[in-house]
Write a protein that holds these residues in place. Structure first.
Motif, mmCIF file in Angstrom:
data_model
loop_
_atom_site.group_PDB
_atom_site.id
_atom_site.type_symbol
_atom_site.label_atom_id
_atom_site.label_comp_id
_atom_site.label_asym_id
_atom_site.label_seq_id
_atom_site.Cartn_x
_atom_site.Cartn_y
_atom_site.Cartn_z
ATOM 1 N N GLU A 55 46.886 38.786 35.360
ATOM 2 C CA GLU A 55 46.184 39.998 35.755
ATOM 3 C C GLU A 55 45.027 39.655 36.683
ATOM 4 O O GLU A 55 44.401 38.597 36.547
ATOM 5 C CB GLU A 55 45.643 40.742 34.528
ATOM 6 N N LEU A 56 44.759 40.553 37.614
ATOM 7 C CA LEU A 56 43.562 40.446 38.439
ATOM 8 C C LEU A 56 42.521 41.369 37.822
ATOM 9 O O LEU A 56 42.740 42.579 37.716
ATOM 10 C CB LEU A 56 43.848 40.834 39.885
ATOM 11 N N LYS A 79 35.734 43.198 31.868
ATOM 12 C CA LYS A 79 36.629 43.190 33.022
ATOM 13 C C LYS A 79 37.852 44.037 32.718
ATOM 14 O O LYS A 79 38.340 44.059 31.583
ATOM 15 C CB LYS A 79 37.046 41.761 33.379
ATOM 16 N N THR A 80 38.335 44.722 33.738
ATOM 17 C CA THR A 80 39.487 45.603 33.604
ATOM 18 C C THR A 80 40.609 45.098 34.494
ATOM 19 O O THR A 80 40.377 44.732 35.652
ATOM 20 C CB THR A 80 39.110 47.045 34.002
ATOM 21 N N ALA A 81 41.828 45.079 33.976
ATOM 22 C CA ALA A 81 42.986 44.657 34.767
ATOM 23 C C ALA A 81 43.299 45.729 35.804
ATOM 24 O O ALA A 81 43.652 46.856 35.451
ATOM 25 C CB ALA A 81 44.186 44.429 33.862
ATOM 26 N N CYS A 82 43.177 45.388 37.082
ATOM 27 C CA CYS A 82 43.464 46.332 38.162
ATOM 28 C C CYS A 82 44.783 46.031 38.870
ATOM 29 O O CYS A 82 45.347 46.908 39.514
ATOM 30 C CB CYS A 82 42.311 46.330 39.168
ATOM 31 N N LEU A 83 45.244 44.794 38.776
ATOM 32 C CA LEU A 83 46.561 44.408 39.262
ATOM 33 C C LEU A 83 47.206 43.533 38.193
ATOM 34 O O LEU A 83 46.513 42.815 37.470
ATOM 35 C CB LEU A 83 46.487 43.592 40.563
ATOM 36 N N VAL A 100 41.937 42.503 47.398
ATOM 37 C CA VAL A 100 40.701 42.748 46.644
ATOM 38 C C VAL A 100 39.517 42.057 47.320
ATOM 39 O O VAL A 100 38.402 42.584 47.354
ATOM 40 C CB VAL A 100 40.871 42.314 45.182
ATOM 41 N N THR A 101 39.755 40.883 47.890
ATOM 42 C CA THR A 101 38.707 40.193 48.632
ATOM 43 C C THR A 101 38.291 41.002 49.853
ATOM 44 O O THR A 101 37.095 41.146 50.150
ATOM 45 C CB THR A 101 39.179 38.792 49.064
ATOM 46 N N GLN A 118 35.988 43.626 49.244
ATOM 47 C CA GLN A 118 34.705 43.076 48.807
ATOM 48 C C GLN A 118 34.424 43.397 47.334
ATOM 49 O O GLN A 118 33.318 43.767 46.946
ATOM 50 C CB GLN A 118 33.571 43.557 49.722
ATOM 51 N N LEU A 119 35.466 43.207 46.530
ATOM 52 C CA LEU A 119 35.373 43.356 45.085
ATOM 53 C C LEU A 119 35.537 41.983 44.437
ATOM 54 O O LEU A 119 36.161 41.092 45.018
ATOM 55 C CB LEU A 119 36.457 44.305 44.571
ATOM 56 N N PRO A 120 35.006 41.794 43.236
ATOM 57 C CA PRO A 120 35.167 40.500 42.561
ATOM 58 C C PRO A 120 36.642 40.218 42.267
ATOM 59 O O PRO A 120 37.400 41.123 41.931
ATOM 60 C CB PRO A 120 34.377 40.686 41.258
ATOM 61 N N VAL A 121 37.023 38.964 42.398
ATOM 62 C CA VAL A 121 38.406 38.553 42.152
ATOM 63 C C VAL A 121 38.433 37.516 41.037
ATOM 64 O O VAL A 121 37.784 36.479 41.130
ATOM 65 C CB VAL A 121 39.048 37.951 43.418
#
Length: 352
Positions: free
Chosen positions: A254-255, A265-269, A218-219, A222-225
């Motif tokens: 969750e990420l 915020k949405t859980a993507c991982l 995710v880094t 270039q997305l927020p972590v």
């Protein structure tokens, strides 16, 4: 001043703002042709460009896990009903499950079905009767709720795990019945998972490794972590007790990435430790006969793709050069370069 009324009003205003933000992002995606409206909330077609981005993210995920030498398995988005029943999914999430029904009747039943269908088709879409479905019966398959679920009964049938356990790479469309205008909450979506079966120590080490690797991906995009303790949306009054227990034992992380609503915020991982839950259900055992523990890392493929469009814009030609190079350049070399420090640290830890 009525504080209770004020609190309710504030909650309602917040919910309305979130719905507006979600609808706005959805409308942008539909207008750009990235998602295709089917007329049903949470059920979308995907454009060639959307699929291309998703496929390139999938390649990057493959490179992240290549050194684990996982066994690659691919299942259809349906599983045996008996395996689904054994999984205990209905104990926790009956409101999300999707079953598959089919016509199993005779000629008379078929005529009744057609008469009911003719009557229904005289009504508008929103008012149509579902009386024709009385002629449908449950089949022996259900829609897959999570990509890892078909893995466990397959592993159980193989007998005891090898000494180093097993790591499985699985990808599947999944279904959860939660219609929403939020494009990040689809009814049909894809999960890419790495599933670990083995001892508690093996599974816990696996989960920590993937928290680090998932955050790295995710880094690089270039997305927020933000990784945080989480719980599943267990159903009913007793669900809160189960959720509290899950959080207390730190079984799920969750990420989170801001997606449809930039304030939320949405859980993507997700990074999950099931303890011996699935081992006990399917009698999966380790080499020494002890019940196997399991865990998984799940990548929400549509959600990660949506996050890229949300944070970098709808025109991929204007995305940051480093992100474009990662996705459409030499993905293997770029992932390997950034993975090297992690792998060195992992080897050092193993040798300590």
């Amino acid at each position: 001043m009525n504080s209770m009324t004020d609190t309710v009003a504030a909650a309602a205003a917040s919910a309305a703002a979130k719905a507006t933000a979600a609808t706005g992002f959805r409308d942008e995606l539909l207008a750009a042709g990235l998602l295709i409206d089917t007329g049903e909330n949470g059920l979308y077609g995907r454009s060639q460009l959307f699929e291309n981005v998703l496929d390139r993210v999938n390649v990057a995920i493959t490179q992240l896990g290549a050194d684990q030498q996982p066994e690659v398995l691919r299942f259809p988005p349906a599983m045996r009903r008996t395996d689904f029943e054994d999984s205990e999914y209905l104990k926790s999430f009956p409101n999300l499950a999707g079953t598959i029904h089919s016509f199993c009747g005779n000629d008379m039943g078929h005529r009744r079905l057609l008469r009911a269908l003719d009557d229904a088709m005289t009504e508008s879409d929103e008012e149509r009767s579902d009386a024709w479905m009385a002629q449908q019966k449950p089949t022996r398959v259900v829609l897959t709720p999570a990509a890892c679920y078909p893995v466990y009964p397959v592993m159980a049938r193989r007998g005891p795990l090898p000494a180093d356990g097993r790591t499985i790479d699985v990808l599947s469309y999944c279904f959860r019945y939660e219609p929403s205008l939020d494009p990040g909450r689809m009814q049909m979506f894809r999960q890419r998972e790495y599933v670990r079966l083995g001892s508690a120590e093996q599974v816990m080490a696996f989960r920590q490794m993937w928290i680090e690797r998932g955050s790295l991906l995710v880094t690089l995009l270039q997305l927020p972590v933000e990784v945080d303790l989480a719980n599943d949306p267990f159903f009913g009054r007793g669900g809160k007790i189960v959720a509290d227990s899950q959080r207390a034992q730190a079984l799920k992380f969750e990420l989170l990435i801001p997606l449809a609503d930039p304030r939320g915020k949405t859980a993507c991982l997700s990074f999950n430790y099931h303890m011996d839950h699935f081992g006990a259900i399917w009698k999966i055992v380790c080499e020494d006969g002890a019940l196997a523990h399991t865990g998984c890392v799940g990548f929400g493929m549509e959600r990660i793709t949506l996050a890229l469009f949300r944070h970098h814009g709808l025109d991929v030609n204007h995305w940051p050069d480093e992100v474009r190079a990662l996705l459409w350049g030499d993905t293997e070399a770029r992932v390997a370069q950034h993975m090297q420090p992690m792998q060195t640290a992992q080897r050092a830890g193993a040798g300590a």
